[in-house]
Design a protein around this motif. Structure first.
Motif, short mmCIF file in Angstrom:
data_model
loop_
_atom_site.label_atom_id
_atom_site.label_comp_id
_atom_site.label_asym_id
_atom_site.label_seq_id
_atom_site.Cartn_x
_atom_site.Cartn_y
_atom_site.Cartn_z
N ILE A 28 23.25 14.48 -18.04
CA ILE A 28 23.48 15.59 -18.95
C ILE A 28 22.18 15.46 -19.81
CG2 ILE A 28 24.83 16.42 -21.09
CD1 ILE A 28 27.14 15.25 -19.75
N ASP A 29 22.03 14.21 -20.39
CA ASP A 29 20.60 14.10 -21.11
C ASP A 29 19.32 14.76 -20.61
OD1 ASP A 29 21.89 13.03 -23.14
OD2 ASP A 29 21.68 10.93 -23.09
N ILE A 30 19.17 14.17 -18.98
CA ILE A 30 18.02 14.59 -18.39
C ILE A 30 17.93 16.29 -18.28
CG2 ILE A 30 16.93 14.60 -16.21
CD1 ILE A 30 17.92 11.89 -16.02
N LEU A 31 19.30 16.86 -17.92
CA LEU A 31 19.23 18.35 -17.67
C LEU A 31 18.90 18.95 -19.17
CD1 LEU A 31 22.48 18.56 -15.35
CD2 LEU A 31 19.81 18.99 -14.90
N ARG A 32 19.53 18.43 -20.18
CA ARG A 32 18.94 18.98 -21.53
C ARG A 32 17.56 19.01 -21.86
NH1 ARG A 32 24.59 17.01 -24.79
NH2 ARG A 32 26.05 18.48 -23.92
N ASP A 33 17.14 17.96 -21.69
CA ASP A 33 15.76 17.73 -21.97
C ASP A 33 15.00 18.87 -21.13
OD1 ASP A 33 16.27 15.90 -23.66
OD2 ASP A 33 15.91 14.08 -22.53
N MET A 90 7.91 13.68 -15.08
CA MET A 90 9.11 14.42 -15.18
C MET A 90 10.42 13.56 -14.96
SD MET A 90 9.90 18.00 -13.29
CE MET A 90 8.46 18.84 -14.13
N ASN A 91 11.40 13.79 -15.59
CA ASN A 91 12.69 13.05 -15.45
C ASN A 91 13.18 13.70 -14.10
OD1 ASN A 91 12.47 11.35 -17.71
ND2 ASN A 91 13.25 12.80 -18.77
N ASN A 92 13.36 12.50 -13.12
CA ASN A 92 14.23 12.74 -11.90
C ASN A 92 15.27 12.01 -11.73
OD1 ASN A 92 12.28 14.93 -11.25
ND2 ASN A 92 11.03 13.73 -10.07
N ILE A 93 16.17 12.58 -11.01
CA ILE A 93 17.41 11.86 -10.47
C ILE A 93 17.44 11.80 -8.96
CG2 ILE A 93 19.80 11.34 -10.36
CD1 ILE A 93 19.83 12.44 -13.18
N LYS A 94 17.35 10.64 -7.98
CA LYS A 94 17.24 10.75 -6.71
C LYS A 94 18.81 10.92 -6.20
CE LYS A 94 18.31 5.75 -6.20
NZ LYS A 94 17.91 4.33 -5.51
N LYS A 95 18.81 11.43 -4.93
CA LYS A 95 19.93 11.91 -4.37
C LYS A 95 21.14 11.05 -4.36
CE LYS A 95 21.67 14.09 -0.20
NZ LYS A 95 21.30 14.80 0.99
N SER A 96 22.09 11.28 -5.17
CA SER A 96 23.12 10.24 -5.33
C SER A 96 24.57 10.88 -5.20
CB SER A 96 23.16 10.07 -7.15
OG SER A 96 21.82 9.77 -7.71
N TYR A 104 33.42 12.24 -0.23
CA TYR A 104 32.79 11.33 -0.92
C TYR A 104 31.28 11.45 -0.30
CZ TYR A 104 30.92 6.81 -2.22
OH TYR A 104 30.11 5.68 -2.62
N PHE A 105 31.16 11.09 0.92
CA PHE A 105 29.93 11.10 1.81
C PHE A 105 29.03 12.36 1.72
CE2 PHE A 105 31.99 7.26 3.41
CZ PHE A 105 30.87 6.38 3.17
N VAL A 106 29.71 13.51 1.79
CA VAL A 106 28.94 14.67 1.87
C VAL A 106 28.44 15.24 0.42
CG1 VAL A 106 29.18 17.28 2.35
CG2 VAL A 106 30.17 15.61 3.93
N LYS A 107 29.45 15.19 -0.43
CA LYS A 107 29.00 15.53 -2.07
C LYS A 107 27.90 14.78 -2.46
CE LYS A 107 32.21 17.17 -4.16
NZ LYS A 107 33.57 17.29 -5.05
N SER A 108 26.88 15.26 -2.80
CA SER A 108 25.80 14.59 -3.74
C SER A 108 24.99 15.57 -4.64
CB SER A 108 24.67 14.12 -2.50
OG SER A 108 24.09 15.33 -1.95
N TYR A 109 24.15 15.22 -5.57
CA TYR A 109 23.39 15.83 -6.25
C TYR A 109 22.12 15.07 -6.85
CZ TYR A 109 24.83 12.19 -9.70
OH TYR A 109 24.86 10.99 -10.56
N GLU A 110 21.13 15.81 -7.12
CA GLU A 110 19.83 15.39 -7.53
C GLU A 110 19.07 16.18 -8.44
OE1 GLU A 110 16.66 15.33 -4.55
OE2 GLU A 110 18.04 16.38 -3.04
#
Length: 499
Positions: free
Chosen positions: A132-137, A1-7, A59-65
């Motif tokens: 975007i590609d990962i979320l769409r897939d 499964m495609n994942n994105i680490k905390k960024s 900058y330091f608080v906002k993140s996504y994964e």
């Protein structure tokens, strides 16, 4: 499964915070700097430093994964907020890039949810496209409720492209002439001062106004000249703004999605999942009908999808300016809705007894203004005989009633409702704009009725049909109560029986 680490987002978020703060408090900073006092200078400097500090914390608080098939978004300095987003809740994913972002190859990603939006910005272009590609897939893998006959990858196909000439004409149609005229008349004195600055000769312009003021015709001529010049400026401003805002407008379709790109200074890209569209509107404003044109809008469950292509919070004008036949063909060929089929269905219109009820209300609704006019004339001691005041108020009342009845008759020509098991087709007129709305039936939630003593005597009521989605309400005024029972049999009772 495609994942994105905390960024984290790009450090440019610090500059975004400073710019946003300046928009909010910039006027106060400018006024403080004009005081020429070192204390105010220190206050402005402290404000800028505070905005920079807030941006650094952001900058330091906002993140996504992306983890385990879900998007996790974190934000907030004092009140930390973590959103765990089910991918099925995503309606569409859009991108935008202003001039500053374009210079640094950055993008803003808008993830539109049911009733909300998450904006992740700024991101490096390649990082944003990968997200975007990962979320769409993942979303495509999760959504198993829709099966398309064509399993092969669809080719991106162009539907509409608006040239600069088309956009100039669109900008002309967007001008609100009466609103502009009212603004010009309200600011007439200020506008004359602007003319003095433009001509760079106040004495000449004052002499011109004074000369024209010596006669009524001359004063009217000067007024019309001022109105004409500023109306031309308003039209030119609307055309230039429209060209810049929607430059290189192109609508394409791919993978059962509508892709809309536009913008000169700020480039935007909208992706609309056709299966997520709740309703389709064919809109024919009066000024469009003179040229055989139409506008086509779609509605989703998401509010504020596009601030540019919307007249309402959830409406997206995917075809802002096209020929009437083109819009109807688009509905059939790209959205899979056969308009001819719904045109041939049995429809319900407002009955004659309902028209009489509407006319009766016109008698009441038009009465307040003549009464107010008469009261002003009477108590202001205007030099008119009492009978003239009464006759004038009665004449005004008759004009208002006649106008109201004529408008209602004209509007009711286009009022009808038809439906099958897939769509409601609701045609109505609002402020001389004809609208044909096709709303997905899916599963009707409620059918409500509202009446009063006079309507009850004629077996009439106001109906409200609510389907799935916040944008799927149909309001029907002065319909027969028997039609409500028919709707209940077709949707409420049949659904319960089926279950």
């Amino acid at each position: 499964m495609n994942n994105i680490k905390k960024s984290r987002v790009h450090p440019m978020v610090i500059m975004d915070t400073v710019i946003t703060g300046f928009r909010l408090f910039g006027i106060f900073m400018v006024l403080a700097l004009k005081e020429q006092n070192w204390k105010y200078y220190l206050l402005v400097l402290a404000g800028f430093l505070l905005l920079i500090v807030i941006g650094i914390f952001d900058y330091f608080v906002k993140s996504y994964e992306v983890r385990d098939g879900a998007l996790i978004y974190t934000k907030g300095i004092i009140n930390k907020e973590v959103k765990n987003i089910n991918l099925e809740n995503i309606q569409s994913i859009d991108m935008s890039s202003n001039i500053m972002y374009q210079a640094f190859n950055l993008l803003s990603v808008d993830i539109n949810l049911v009733g909300g939006k998450i904006r992740i910005k700024p991101l490096k272009k390649e990082i944003a496209l990968n997200l975007i590609d990962i979320l769409r897939d993942l979303k495509r893998d999760e959504d198993t409720s829709v099966v398309h006959e064509n399993t092969e990858e669809e080719i991106q196909r162009e539907i509409l492209r608006l040239s600069v000439k088309d956009l100039a004409f669109y900008g002309l149609l967007r001008v609100r002439f009466f609103a502009a005229l009212g603004l010009i008349l309200a600011l007439n004195d200020k506008i004359r001062d602007v003319f003095k600055i433009i001509f760079d000769n106040e004495a000449y312009f004052d002499e011109l106004l004074q000369k024209n003021a010596e006669s009524v015709a001359g004063n009217i001529t000067a007024l019309f000249i001022i109105i004409g010049i500023f109306m031309i400026l308003v039209v030119l401003a609307s055309i230039i703004f429209t060209i810049i805002k929607y430059y290189d407008f192109i609508l394409t379709t791919k993978d059962h999605n509508l892709l809309c790109k536009y913008g000169l200074l700020t480039k935007k890209s909208l992706v609309i999942d056709i299966d997520r569209i709740q309703s389709v509107k064919l809109i024919y404003p009066l000024r469009y009908r003179f040229f055989g044109l139409a506008k086509l809008s779609v509605e989703t469950l998401t509010n504020n999808v596009s601030e540019d292509l919307s007249e309402q919070k959830s409406t997206i004008d995917v075809l802002p300016l096209v020929k009437k036949d083109f819009a109807q063909d688009f509905v059939k060929n790209n959205l899979g809705i056969d308009l001819e089929h719904y045109d041939n269905l049995e429809s319900e219109k407002i009955q004659r007894k309902a028209r009489m009820a509407m006319y009766r209300w016109s008698l009441f609704n038009c009465s307040p203004l003549p009464i107010i006019v008469f009261a002003i004339l009477y108590f202001a001691n205007v030099d008119l005989k009492l009978e003239y005041k009464i006759l004038g108020s009665v004449a005004l009342y008759l004009v208002l009633v006649s106008y109201s009845i004529l408008v209602k008759n004209y509007m009711l020509k286009y009022n009808e409702l038809s439906y099958d098991r897939h769509y409601f087709k609701n045609t109505f007129m609002r402020q001389l704009t004809i609208i044909t709305e096709l709303i997905k039936v899916k599963k009707v939630g409620t059918i409500n009725s509202r009446t009063n003593y006079f309507m009850k005597k004629r077996d009439l009521s106001h109906l409200s049909i609510n389907s799935i989605g916040v944008n799927s309400d149909i309001k029907l005024k002065y319909y027969d109560k028997g039609y409500k029972e028919k709707l209940e049999r077709d949707f409420i009772i049949s659904e319960v029986g089926y279950e």
